[in-house]
Enzyme design. Structure first.
Site, PDB file in Angstrom:
ATOM      1  N   ALA A   1       2.054   2.656  -2.671  1.00 37.47           N
ATOM      2  CA  ALA A   1       3.147   2.322  -3.600  1.00 37.47           C
ATOM      3  C   ALA A   1       3.389   3.427  -4.622  1.00 37.47           C
ATOM      4  O   ALA A   1       4.252   3.290  -5.478  1.00 37.47           O
ATOM      5  CB  ALA A   1       2.824   1.008  -4.314  1.00 37.47           C
TER       6      ALA A   1
ATOM      7  N   THR B   1       0.857  -1.188   0.000  1.00 39.50           N
ATOM      8  CA  THR B   1       0.000   0.000   0.000  1.00 39.50           C
ATOM      9  C   THR B   1       0.898   1.245   0.000  1.00 39.50           C
ATOM     10  O   THR B   1       2.042   1.199   0.447  1.00 39.50           O
ATOM     11  CB  THR B   1      -0.949   0.025   1.217  1.00 39.50           C
ATOM     12  OG1 THR B   1      -0.178   0.210   2.419  1.00 39.50           O
ATOM     13  CG2 THR B   1      -1.768  -1.249   1.324  1.00 39.50           C
TER      14      THR B   1
ATOM     15  N   TYR C   1      -0.365  11.722  15.002  1.00 41.52           N
ATOM     16  CA  TYR C   1       0.530  10.866  14.196  1.00 41.52           C
ATOM     17  C   TYR C   1       1.216   9.834  15.111  1.00 41.52           C
ATOM     18  O   TYR C   1       1.241   8.640  14.801  1.00 41.52           O
ATOM     19  CB  TYR C   1       1.575  11.720  13.475  1.00 41.52           C
ATOM     20  CG  TYR C   1       2.525  10.895  12.626  1.00 41.52           C
ATOM     21  CD1 TYR C   1       2.111  10.360  11.409  1.00 41.52           C
ATOM     22  CD2 TYR C   1       3.838  10.623  13.048  1.00 41.52           C
ATOM     23  CE1 TYR C   1       2.978   9.589  10.628  1.00 41.52           C
ATOM     24  CE2 TYR C   1       4.703   9.856  12.286  1.00 41.52           C
ATOM     25  CZ  TYR C   1       4.272   9.340  11.077  1.00 41.52           C
ATOM     26  OH  TYR C   1       5.123   8.564  10.310  1.00 41.52           O
TER      27      TYR C   1
ATOM     28  N   GLY D   1       7.481   7.667  -2.348  1.00 42.82           N
ATOM     29  CA  GLY D   1       8.316   7.470  -1.165  1.00 42.82           C
ATOM     30  C   GLY D   1       8.797   6.043  -0.935  1.00 42.82           C
ATOM     31  O   GLY D   1       9.221   5.330  -1.850  1.00 42.82           O
TER      32      GLY D   1
HETATM   33  N1  LIG Z   1       9.384   9.619   5.982  1.00 44.09           N
HETATM   34  C1  LIG Z   1       9.785   9.281   7.208  1.00 44.09           C
HETATM   35  O1  LIG Z   1      10.740   9.859   7.760  1.00 44.09           O
HETATM   36  C2  LIG Z   1       9.087   8.165   7.956  1.00 44.09           C
HETATM   37  C3  LIG Z   1       9.595   7.819   9.225  1.00 44.09           C
HETATM   38  C4  LIG Z   1       8.968   6.792   9.932  1.00 44.09           C
HETATM   39  C5  LIG Z   1       7.883   6.135   9.376  1.00 44.09           C
HETATM   40  N2  LIG Z   1       7.413   6.504   8.143  1.00 44.09           N
HETATM   41  C6  LIG Z   1       6.250   5.762   7.617  1.00 44.09           C
HETATM   42  O2  LIG Z   1       6.569   5.268   6.327  1.00 44.09           O
HETATM   43  C7  LIG Z   1       5.366   5.060   5.585  1.00 44.09           C
HETATM   44  C8  LIG Z   1       5.540   5.613   4.181  1.00 44.09           C
HETATM   45  O3  LIG Z   1       5.712   7.014   4.279  1.00 44.09           O
HETATM   46  P1  LIG Z   1       6.639   7.863   3.269  1.00 44.09           P
HETATM   47  O4  LIG Z   1       7.633   8.563   4.104  1.00 44.09           O
HETATM   48  O5  LIG Z   1       7.060   7.042   2.122  1.00 44.09           O
HETATM   49  O6  LIG Z   1       5.576   8.986   2.812  1.00 44.09           O
HETATM   50  P2  LIG Z   1       5.048   9.441   1.369  1.00 44.09           P
HETATM   51  O7  LIG Z   1       6.173   9.601   0.421  1.00 44.09           O
HETATM   52  O8  LIG Z   1       4.157  10.602   1.645  1.00 44.09           O
HETATM   53  O9  LIG Z   1       4.196   8.186   0.895  1.00 44.09           O
HETATM   54  C9  LIG Z   1       3.019   7.836   1.553  1.00 44.09           C
HETATM   55  C10 LIG Z   1       2.225   6.903   0.662  1.00 44.09           C
HETATM   56  O10 LIG Z   1       0.967   6.644   1.309  1.00 44.09           O
HETATM   57  C11 LIG Z   1      -0.073   6.951   0.381  1.00 44.09           C
HETATM   58  N3  LIG Z   1      -1.293   7.419   1.022  1.00 44.09           N
HETATM   59  C12 LIG Z   1      -1.466   8.451   1.873  1.00 44.09           C
HETATM   60  N4  LIG Z   1      -2.754   8.612   2.154  1.00 44.09           N
HETATM   61  C13 LIG Z   1      -3.434   7.655   1.454  1.00 44.09           C
HETATM   62  C14 LIG Z   1      -4.801   7.320   1.308  1.00 44.09           C
HETATM   63  N5  LIG Z   1      -5.767   8.019   1.919  1.00 44.09           N
HETATM   64  N6  LIG Z   1      -5.127   6.289   0.512  1.00 44.09           N
HETATM   65  C15 LIG Z   1      -4.178   5.580  -0.138  1.00 44.09           C
HETATM   66  N7  LIG Z   1      -2.863   5.864  -0.061  1.00 44.09           N
HETATM   67  C16 LIG Z   1      -2.504   6.892   0.730  1.00 44.09           C
HETATM   68  C17 LIG Z   1       0.514   8.043  -0.478  1.00 44.09           C
HETATM   69  O11 LIG Z   1      -0.248   8.157  -1.668  1.00 44.09           O
HETATM   70  P3  LIG Z   1      -0.266   9.517  -2.564  1.00 44.09           P
HETATM   71  O12 LIG Z   1       0.917   9.409  -3.474  1.00 44.09           O
HETATM   72  O13 LIG Z   1      -1.564   9.437  -3.267  1.00 44.09           O
HETATM   73  O14 LIG Z   1      -0.184  10.673  -1.597  1.00 44.09           O
HETATM   74  C18 LIG Z   1       1.915   7.527  -0.696  1.00 44.09           C
HETATM   75  O15 LIG Z   1       1.939   6.529  -1.686  1.00 44.09           O
HETATM   76  C19 LIG Z   1       4.250   5.715   6.397  1.00 44.09           C
HETATM   77  O16 LIG Z   1       3.510   4.739   7.065  1.00 44.09           O
HETATM   78  C20 LIG Z   1       5.005   6.600   7.392  1.00 44.09           C
HETATM   79  O17 LIG Z   1       4.277   6.799   8.588  1.00 44.09           O
HETATM   80  C21 LIG Z   1       7.999   7.494   7.414  1.00 44.09           C
END
Ligand SMILES: NC(=O)c1ccc[n+]([C@@H]2O[C@H](COP(=O)([O-])OP(=O)(O)OC[C@H]3O[C@@H](n4cnc5c(N)ncnc54)[C@H](OP(=O)(O)O)[C@@H]3O)[C@@H](O)[C@H]2O)c1
Length: 282
Positions: free
Chosen positions: A15, A13, A168, A18
């Protein structure tokens, strides 16, 4: 392309961007059939195209669903059940950070709904297919931010006083309690459940809300580096039997005391079952 995951079907999910997109690309390069879940056709197709460019012969399919709504989660589960007879790995990666309060179409707080309830409901809807495909793995992307979290059972939706960072952190703590309780409930099925922290990563999740952090980009992980622990959990033979754990950098790590609270995990499971209309006994 290596063939470590040949004949395995993996659902990722979030995908479209990021860490999720980088994870999907690495899984495809290991020979997996990858189902990419995205809420946007445009961003999902762009992710597929970039994977195809990097991984000749990649097997990917796009499934569309907005995980903010429970109808969207149910639609994604239905699409998966139609698309595949086996599901070897489910990666609950999609996540969102919102500074201000936002309600979902179901009237729930968005971070609680997308980050916690969506993986909860999706996993439960796909549980049978995972069990039929055992040995199978469920992986949930949490965060070290869970250590600042507290489950506010009196105000789970943050309606009284909303704080985006607190919501969050609560949702990422909920990921770990879900992981713990799920592992317990999956005992003896051949399906494992583990969670992870990917590091602090240069993605939209961070930059869209905290623009000045872009200056720190060189110090942050790339999505490709961040995907490593998810890939270990999806593929490493040595981890096949481990379950209910939290990983950082492919190693088991100790989550907060609150994340090891079995009573809270059971209580959250029951509430989540009521909120999503599934049978909470199983
Ligand atoms: N970045 C960090 O430093 C960090 C640190 C710890 C944990 N995380 C965790 O890592 C995971 C991935 O985050 P990321 O950093 O890769 O962020 P990201 O680049 O913003 O990617 C998030 C993904 O989730 C999708 N998404 C968000 N809301 C959605 C919805 N309502 N329905 C379907 N898809 C949805 C986004 O889709 P869209 O492209 O449509 O927006 C995107 O594909 C998250 O669970 C986050 O909490 C991240």
């Amino acid at each position: 392309m290596t063939n470590e995951l040949r004949d395995r079907t993996v659902l990722v999910t979030g995908a479209s961007a990021g860490i999720g997109r980088a994870t999907a690309a690495q899984l495809a390069s290991m020979g997996a059939r990858v189902l990419l879940a995205s809420r946007s056709r445009e961003r999902g197709e762009a992710a597929r195209a970039s994977i195809a460019e990097r991984v000749p012969g990649a097997s990917t399919e796009l499934l569309l669903a907005d995980l903010a709504s429970q109808d969207g989660v149910r639609s994604l589960a239905a699409q998966v059940l139609t698309a595949t007879d086996r599901l070897d790995v489910l990666i609950n990666n999609a996540g969102v950070f919102t500074r201000g309060y936002q309600a979902t179409p179901d009237g729930l707080e968005t971070q609680f709904a997308v980050n916690h309830l969506a993986p909860f409901l999706l996993t439960n809807l796909l549980r049978e297919r995972l069990a039929e495909s055992a040995p199978a793995r469920v992986i949930t992307v949490s965060s070290e931010a869970h250590k600042r979290g507290r489950i506010d059972f009196d105000d789970l939706q943050g309606k009284e006083r909303y704080n985006g960072l607190k919501a969050y952190a609560q949702s990422k703590l909920a990921n770990l309690l879900f992981n713990r309780e799920l592992a317990r409930r999956l005992g003896g099925t051949g399906v494992t459940s583990n969670a992870l922290h990917p590091g602090v990563v240069a993605t939209g999740l961070l930059f869209d809300s905290f623009r000045p952090l872009k200056l720190l980009r060189p110090l942050l992980r790339t999505p490709e580096q961040a995907a490593r622990t998810t890939i270990c959990l999806a593929a490493a033979p040595a981890l096949e039997r481990l379950t209910g754990l939290y990983f950082i950098d492919c190693e088991p790590a100790r989550p907060s005391v609150a994340a090891r609270d079995d009573a809270a995990a059971r209580r959250l499971w029951q509430i989540s079952a009521e909120l999503t209309g599934i049978d909470g006994r199983g």
